[in-house]
Design an enzyme around this catalytic site. Sequence first.
Site, PDB file in Angstrom:
ATOM      1  N   CYS A 124      24.733  41.663 -21.982  1.00 50.30           N
ATOM      2  CA  CYS A 124      24.013  41.297 -20.750  1.00 50.30           C
ATOM      3  C   CYS A 124      23.565  42.555 -19.994  1.00 50.30           C
ATOM      4  CB  CYS A 124      24.857  40.368 -19.884  1.00 50.30           C
ATOM      5  SG  CYS A 124      23.889  39.499 -18.622  1.00 50.30           S
ATOM      6  N   HIS A 181      26.308  36.171 -23.771  1.00 52.00           N
ATOM      7  CA  HIS A 181      27.702  36.541 -23.497  1.00 52.00           C
ATOM      8  C   HIS A 181      28.643  36.085 -24.613  1.00 52.00           C
ATOM      9  CE1 HIS A 181      27.659  38.195 -19.351  1.00 52.00           C
ATOM     10  NE2 HIS A 181      26.540  37.496 -19.254  1.00 52.00           N
ATOM     11  N   GLU A 186      31.514  37.118 -25.302  1.00 57.28           N
ATOM     12  CA  GLU A 186      32.932  37.138 -24.901  1.00 57.28           C
ATOM     13  C   GLU A 186      33.382  35.805 -24.327  1.00 57.28           C
ATOM     14  OE1 GLU A 186      30.939  37.705 -21.004  1.00 57.28           O
ATOM     15  OE2 GLU A 186      30.521  38.285 -23.071  1.00 57.28           O
TER      16      GLU A 186
END
Length: 211
Positions: free
Chosen positions: A92, A184, A186
């Site tokens: 990001c 994202h 994660e």
Amino acid sequence: MGKTVFILGSPEKFENYHKAVEAAGGIAVFGGLEDGKGVFDALLLPGGGDMEPWRYGAENIASHDMEPERDAAELALLARCTEQQTPVLGICRGMQTINVFFGGTLHQDIPNHSRIDDVDRQHPVTTAASPLRELFGETMTVNSAHHQAVDRLGAGLKAVQWAADGTVEAVIHQELPVWAVQWHPERFGPVGLKLIEAFLERINQGFFVKL
């Protein structure tokens, strides 16, 4: 032994990244800029606020939540990593930082990509021939939580993934061991974990095929 991945900041601030790196088999290492001068196998640039627009030659027309000290520190870490050819993964804001580091620019505000009521959007993307396409195929769905995006690409970077509106969703450097995604991983379950695992595996292999 797992590869060490340095993240500027604290594990409390970047808990999702900490958990994701560890789940993928890596060792997340946190600290300040001075700690980043130590030895680690890779650098991860996480999400966060906007970069200062002057860093890419623009006036501030829509940037907010800026972190000047973080900008300076992450750009310094990138300078060191690219000189030493240390692998870098940007996520990001991290992708935007990488683009600016290589001389690119950013769109300061784009519609339909930010979170809704603190929940990530999801949308399809198309992936060009690249390690990401080898992982996920030509089309996939990603999560989205940003209001800025890559505009002019930095030197050496190649866009390899796009949303339907043309927003660049992933870049890979054509010579250096640098990957970055606008989404994202994660916090995107097994799909995101697969990306981080592949990044770490590339380090084990001596790294990336040039595009």
